[in-house]
Structures are given as structure tokens and as C-alpha cells.
Design an enzyme around this catalytic site. Structure first.
Site, PDB file in Angstrom:
ATOM      1  N   LYS A   1      16.075  21.774  -9.900  1.00 19.67           N
ATOM      2  CA  LYS A   1      15.390  20.561 -10.334  1.00 19.67           C
ATOM      3  C   LYS A   1      16.275  19.581 -11.085  1.00 19.67           C
ATOM      4  O   LYS A   1      17.151  19.958 -11.842  1.00 19.67           O
ATOM      5  CB  LYS A   1      14.218  20.954 -11.245  1.00 19.67           C
ATOM      6  CG  LYS A   1      13.133  21.693 -10.508  1.00 19.67           C
ATOM      7  CD  LYS A   1      12.178  20.752  -9.820  1.00 19.67           C
ATOM      8  CE  LYS A   1      11.217  20.277 -10.846  1.00 19.67           C
ATOM      9  NZ  LYS A   1       9.931  19.942 -10.417  1.00 19.67           N
TER      10      LYS A   1
ATOM     11  N   SER B   1      15.115  22.019 -15.142  1.00 18.44           N
ATOM     12  CA  SER B   1      13.955  22.865 -15.400  1.00 18.44           C
ATOM     13  C   SER B   1      14.467  24.212 -15.871  1.00 18.44           C
ATOM     14  O   SER B   1      15.493  24.699 -15.408  1.00 18.44           O
ATOM     15  CB  SER B   1      13.145  23.022 -14.115  1.00 18.44           C
ATOM     16  OG  SER B   1      12.416  24.232 -14.154  1.00 18.44           O
TER      17      SER B   1
ATOM     18  N   GLU C   1       9.454   9.020 -16.572  1.00 20.83           N
ATOM     19  CA  GLU C   1       8.054   9.438 -16.780  1.00 20.83           C
ATOM     20  C   GLU C   1       7.566   9.056 -18.176  1.00 20.83           C
ATOM     21  O   GLU C   1       6.422   8.621 -18.357  1.00 20.83           O
ATOM     22  CB  GLU C   1       7.921  10.949 -16.580  1.00 20.83           C
ATOM     23  CG  GLU C   1       8.191  11.369 -15.144  1.00 20.83           C
ATOM     24  CD  GLU C   1       8.379  12.877 -15.048  1.00 20.83           C
ATOM     25  OE1 GLU C   1       7.395  13.559 -14.772  1.00 20.83           O
ATOM     26  OE2 GLU C   1       9.508  13.354 -15.269  1.00 20.83           O
TER      27      GLU C   1
ATOM     28  N   HIS D   1       0.834  -1.230   0.000  1.00 23.81           N
ATOM     29  CA  HIS D   1       0.000   0.000   0.000  1.00 23.81           C
ATOM     30  C   HIS D   1       0.859   1.267   0.000  1.00 23.81           C
ATOM     31  O   HIS D   1       0.411   2.316   0.455  1.00 23.81           O
ATOM     32  CB  HIS D   1      -0.953   0.043   1.202  1.00 23.81           C
ATOM     33  CG  HIS D   1      -1.666  -1.240   1.462  1.00 23.81           C
ATOM     34  ND1 HIS D   1      -2.910  -1.529   0.955  1.00 23.81           N
ATOM     35  CD2 HIS D   1      -1.289  -2.342   2.161  1.00 23.81           C
ATOM     36  CE1 HIS D   1      -3.281  -2.756   1.348  1.00 23.81           C
ATOM     37  NE2 HIS D   1      -2.308  -3.268   2.070  1.00 23.81           N
TER      38      HIS D   1
END
Ligand code: ARG
Length: 462
Positions: free
Chosen positions: A287, A281, A294, A160
Site C-alpha cells: 500500500k 499500511s 484524504e 459524471h
């Protein structure tokens, strides 16, 4: 001015197609990828036609030479592709006629585009199964490298996405090695089943010419000819099985990608992705984005999509060939291309990432991750039934939570207020290293088990 009729099949047509008809009908924009397979199929067919005396050796030789020229023209980019000629099959044959004249017209004896496209596409998909296998083996090796390096690095295991029990990094990496092994066996299994030849089924009913289907099957590396000519031209199971295997594989990739996205976040800091596999970024200088992970996570959309699209194209089609089936290729090409890209990216990303073992270990120790070890100790040392041990442990967890500490930080006196039989020895099982080391059951997370599995996989992947 009306266009003239198609030179390949236009005998009974007075006029050529409407421009929109030509646009919807043509597949040459994408099926040109099948050129090598188309030419291999034609060469096998021509050689068989000569061997069975259906065409002369001289014609077969002219066809063979001509096809080689066509192939080299395609490879060098000189080939004059034509939309009016619809597809790769007619483009190749028309060019062959330009090059060698009359014998080119004999190539299509005892053959139809229906068995021709079935054989071309099957060969292409079969090749993709082999490429997927190779790419998956490379990915397994990357994961295995990580597993070997971190056979005993402790990290939290989750259910979970809540801390469950400590596990080892190597064990977690090997879980994916297992998944990708099943993917490989699915592709191999699909390959085995698809390896039968539709060539010689002709349009749908077979042919009256004395062809030798085993000969063309052998020449193209198929095990045998397909036994039913109707099935041979109507079947696209091979592409569906490839896409289904690709979908499951992409699903695995997306789970791993998701973990890498989570693990590389500032909140987790379990892994550091290398510069090669991160992006910055344009506005936030701090970043480091896991874009490749992704994108891999997202690729599953188009791969699932291709699977569903082709299932939908095929459902309800009456036997045998319908032009609907031309829609089998574009999506399959796209799914295969993106699967290969995702596999290659994942392989590089995994090989280059660094596990932050101190963070992994600190995270493993938090969240009362050794509560099960405590309960097991109560069963083993005090003879408590597991349900009661579970209850006692729950009270101890609540106590630690109230005190704002972890289980090993409770004192023996604290613990004895919950159960007076608890002894000093309990502290031995509350440490994460001891916890993982104790899980020696087959397939368990103990470093000894992980090392044994690493040795096994090194042998398999050698
Ligand atoms: N381009 C077609 C396809 O991809 C080839 C087969 C055409 N056969 C036919 N009878 N029109 O399916």
C-alpha cells in the site's frame, strides 16, 4: 470559603464566581492568541489618549513601556495567565497594573472590552486573510508548474466521472488555478470590507471623551473608523466572511484532494504521489495511501462547521454585544489553522506528484472519447445537421462496442455501412492528440491555449 470578586469589574460584587461560572465564562484558554493584537490596539489607544490630552504623556509612556514588557513576557512564555481574569484583555491589563501601577488604570478610559475585542479579532482575521492569500498563491504556483510541464499531455476529461472528451493535463491543472484565484479575490474582498475600525465605539454608545478615532484607525492600518458605534461592537460579519471564503476554498481543496485520491489508485494510476506525501499500511506491504489528500478532503467538515456555528451564534442576537459572541473565536481559529495546514499540504503534494503520462494517454483513448470529434467531422465535412451526426456517431459507437474495439479500430467499410458518405479523412480526427489540438477556442483544452494561459498566469504570479 468564598472567592473574592473580580478585581477588574467586581466593585459591586461581594463574592467571586462559582467555579463552574468561571469555567464557562473564561476565554483566556484560547483568546490568548489575540495578545499581539490586543497590545497593538492598546498601544494605539494610549497614544491617542495622550495626543488628545485625555491622559498625560508621562502616563502614556509608562503604558507603552509596560505593554512592551507584557508582550515580551507573553512571547517568552513567562506571562502568568489567569483564568480568574477571564480573557486576554483583563489578563494584559492586570499584568500592566502589576508592572506600572496607577497609570495602567487610565488605559481603559474611553474604551470597553466590547470595542477592544472587536478590534483585536478584526486585526487577527485580517491577518488570516493575508496569510490565506499568500498560501493560495503558493498553491497556484505548484499547479502552474504541473500545467507548464504537461501542457500537451493528453488525459481523459470526465463528466459524471465517465470518460467524456480528451483534455490536456495542463488544462486540468489550470482549472484549479482559476478556482484558487477566485478564492484569493474573495479573501481580498472580505479584507477590504473588514478594514474599518471599531475602536472608540466603547461599550456601545461612543464616549464623552474627545477621542480621535481616525488616529487609532490609522495606527492600526484601518481605512477609517466604523460609522456606527452600535454596529461596531455588534458586528462579526468580518469573521463570517472569512469563514465563508474559507469554506469555498476548502470545498475546492476537497475536490482536488478527491481527484488525487482517485488518480493515485491502482485502478487509475494517473498520478504517483511522492514518498513524502504518502503513507504505508502496517499490514498490507503493497500500500501507498494518499492520507494527506484524504485529510484535506475531510478538513472541509470543520471549516464548514465553523461557518455554520458562527452564523448560528449570531442569528437572532439583539444589538449590541452579547456574551454569545465570545464563541466567535475558537471555531474561527480552528478553521483558519486547518485551512492553512490544508493549503500547505496541498501545495507540497501537487509540487511533488508525478503524472503518469502513458497511463493518462491510454485512458484518454479509451471509452470512445473522440466520439464528439467524429460527430463534428460529419457536420463539417458532410454537412450533416449536428443532431443527425450525433445519431450516426451513436451507431458507430454501438458497432465498436459490439466488436469490442475503439472507434479508430473500425474499418472504413464498417463505417460506410452506417453512413456511406464517410471518407478516409475521418481517421484524422479519431486520435486523441488531434482531438485536443483542435480545441483552440478561447479557454479550450488545446496545448496552444494552455500554453497561452500558462504564460498569463506566470505573469500574474510572478
Ligand atoms: N472575552 C470577551 C469576548 O470574547 C470580551 C468582551 C467582553 N465584554 C463584556 N462586556 N463582557 O467576547
Amino acid at each position: 470559603m468564598t472567592k473574592s470578586a473580580n478585581t477588574m469589574w467586581g466593585g459591586r460584587f461581594a463574592a467571586g464566581p462559582d467555579a463552574i461560572m468561571e469555567a464557562i465564562n473564561a476565554s483566556i484558554g484560547y483568546d490568548r492568541r489575540l495578545a499581539p493584537q490586543d497590545i497593538a490596539g492598546s498601544r494605539a489607544h494610549a497614544a491617542m489618549l495622550a495626543a488628545t490630552g485625555i491622559i498625560t504623556d508621562t502616563d502614556a509612556e509608562a503604558i507603552r513601556e509596560g505593554l512592551l514588557t507584557v508582550l515580551s513576557e507573553i512571547e517568552t512564555g513567562e506571562f502568568p495567565f489567569s483564568t480568574a481574569l477571564e480573557d486576554i484583555h483583563m489578563n494584559v491589563e492586570a499584568r500592566l497594573r502589576d508592572l506600572i501601577g496607577e497609570p495602567a488604570g487610565r488605559l481603559h478610559t474611553a474604551r470597553s472590552r466590547n470595542d477592544q475585542v472587536a478590534v483585536d479579532f478584526r486585526l487577527w482575521v485580517r491577518d488570516q486573510c493575508d496569510q490565506a492569500d499568500e498560501a493560495l498563491a503558493a498553491l497556484q504556483k505548484s499547479l502552474l508548474g504541473q500545467a507548464e510541464a504537461g501542457a500537451d499531455w493528453v488525459m481523459p476529461g470526465f463528466t459524471h466521472l465517465q470518460t467524456a472528451q480528451p483534455v490536456t493535463w495542463g488544462h486540468h491543472m489550470l482549472a484549479y488555478v482559476e478556482m484558487f484565484a477566485r478564492d484569493r479575490s474573495r479573501f481580498a474582498d472580505a479584507r477590504k470590507r473588514m478594514n474599518t475600525s471599531p475602536l472608540g465605539a466603547a461599550a456601545l454608545a461612543g464616549t464623552s471623551f474627545p477621542i480621535d478615532r481616525q488616529m487609532t484607525a490609522d495606527a492600526l492600518g484601518f481605512d477609517r473608523p466604523m460609522s456606527n458605534s452600535l454596529d461596531a461592537v455588534a458586528d462579526r460579519d468580518f469573521a463570517l466572511e472569512f469563514l465563508a471564503s474559507a469554506s469555498i476554498c476548502a470545498m475546492h481543496l476537497s475536490r482536488l484532494a478527491e481527484e488525487l485520491v482517485i488518480w493515485s489508485s491502482a485502478q487509475f494510476r494517473f498520478v504517483k504521489m511522492s514518498d513524502k506525501w504518502s503513507t504505508g499500511s502496517s499490514i498490507m506491504p503493497q500500500k501507498r495511501n494518499p492520507d494527506a489528500a484524504e485529510l484535506i478532503r475531510a478538513k472541509i467538515g470543520r471549516i464548514f462547521g465553523a461557518n455554520v456555528a458562527l452564523m448560528t451564534v449570531m442569528k437572532g442576537l439583539p444589538l449590541t454585544y452579547s456574551k454569545d459572541m465570545q464563541e466567535d473565536k475558537e471555531q474561527t481559529f480552528d478553521a483558519a489553522d486547518n485551512l492553512m495546514l490544508a493549503l500547505a499540504a496541498m501545495t507540497g503534494m501537487v509540487a511533488d506528484m508525478t503524472a503518469e503520462h502513458d497511463n493518462l494517454k491510454a485512458a484518454a483513448a479509451s471509452g470512445f472519447s473522440t466520439a464528439t470529434d467524429l460527430a463534428d467531422w460529419l457536420v463539417r465535412e458532410l454537412g450533416l445537421p449536428f443532431r443527425e451526426a450525433h445519431h450516426v456517431t451513436g451507431s458507430l459507437v454501438a458497432m465498436a462496442e459490439a466488436k469490442g474495439c475503439d472507434l479508430p479500430d473500425l474499418t472504413l467499410e464498417d463505417m460506410q455501412t452506417v453512413h456511406d458518405g464517410i471518407l478516409e479523412g475521418v481517421f484524422d480526427v479519431l486520435g486523441v492528440e488531434n482531438s485536443v489540438a483542435s480545441r483552440t477556442s478561447f479557454g479550450g483544452t488545446a496545448p496552444s491555449q494552455v500554453r497561452a494561459q500558462v504564460a498569463h498566469w506566470k505573469e500574474v504570479l510572478k
